[in-house]
Design a protein around this motif. Sequence first.
Motif, PDB file in Angstrom:
ATOM      1  N   HIS A 176       0.835  -1.204   0.000  1.00 25.84           N
ATOM      2  CA  HIS A 176       0.000   0.000   0.000  1.00 25.84           C
ATOM      3  C   HIS A 176       0.872   1.256   0.000  1.00 25.84           C
ATOM      4  N   VAL A 177       1.950   1.225   0.776  1.00 23.20           N
ATOM      5  CA  VAL A 177       2.869   2.370   0.837  1.00 23.20           C
ATOM      6  C   VAL A 177       3.469   2.630  -0.542  1.00 23.20           C
ATOM      7  N   LYS A 178       3.854   1.543  -1.207  1.00 23.62           N
ATOM      8  CA  LYS A 178       4.434   1.663  -2.547  1.00 23.62           C
ATOM      9  C   LYS A 178       3.425   2.275  -3.521  1.00 23.62           C
ATOM     10  N   THR A 179       2.172   1.819  -3.434  1.00 24.68           N
ATOM     11  CA  THR A 179       1.111   2.339  -4.302  1.00 24.68           C
ATOM     12  C   THR A 179       0.828   3.816  -4.009  1.00 24.68           C
ATOM     13  N   LEU A 180       0.823   4.159  -2.717  1.00 25.66           N
ATOM     14  CA  LEU A 180       0.585   5.549  -2.319  1.00 25.66           C
ATOM     15  C   LEU A 180       1.657   6.472  -2.878  1.00 25.66           C
ATOM     16  N   CYS A 181       2.893   6.046  -2.798  1.00 24.83           N
ATOM     17  CA  CYS A 181       3.999   6.858  -3.314  1.00 24.83           C
ATOM     18  C   CYS A 181       3.837   7.089  -4.820  1.00 24.83           C
ATOM     19  N   ARG A 182       3.386   6.049  -5.515  1.00 24.31           N
ATOM     20  CA  ARG A 182       3.187   6.178  -6.959  1.00 24.31           C
ATOM     21  C   ARG A 182       2.039   7.138  -7.257  1.00 24.31           C
ATOM     22  N   LYS A 183       0.916   6.984  -6.569  1.00 24.90           N
ATOM     23  CA  LYS A 183      -0.261   7.815  -6.822  1.00 24.90           C
ATOM     24  C   LYS A 183      -0.019   9.279  -6.459  1.00 24.90           C
TER      25      LYS A 183
END
Length: 202
Positions: A176-183
């Motif tokens: 989720h952290v990885k996805t948040l950073c991307r978004k």
Amino acid sequence: MKILIADDHDMVRETIALYLQQEHGENVVQASSLDHALTSIQNSPPFALVLLDYEMPGMNGLAGLERTLAVNGGNPVALISGTANKSVAEKALGMGAAGFLPKTMAAKSMINAVKFMVMGEIYAPLDFMTAEEEENAAASQLSLREKQVLKGIAEGKSNKEIARDIDLQEVTVKLHVKTLCRKLQAKNRTQAAMIARDRHMI
């Protein structure tokens, strides 16, 4: 051309006045409160433009704008502010303000805005007026879990602590952290939290 700048922050008021005087030779009158501004208006011919600080003494929100519009002989009155949001700006424009100037504007942009309003045009910076829409759009792209993880990051919690709080596996939180950073187009979790705070997403 005579301009009135009313702001209780001496440095802000004097800086704008000095720039107008030096760059364009404008006749600038200064005031530090709404009452002072209204007295200046009533004791002289209408000003070509009045700039009012939204939060200075006597303003009482947009009531101060309404009072100033009533006494400036139909000439333009605009708001300047370092804290007011898009909603305040829209209401001010709806009441007849000539514009809304965030104090974060570059000096040159502010001077151009002043010239624009003196000519009878309405001015509000596009980036300021659309920023809130962009913030809302960014927030709407996040799932409930992502928002929960983002809140945990902003509170300085580790992935393990966030996982325990919202009953997820630590590896899932990491994803989720990885996805948040991307978004959020953030380089790391710390920057993601800063972006989220700036955009009022948490």
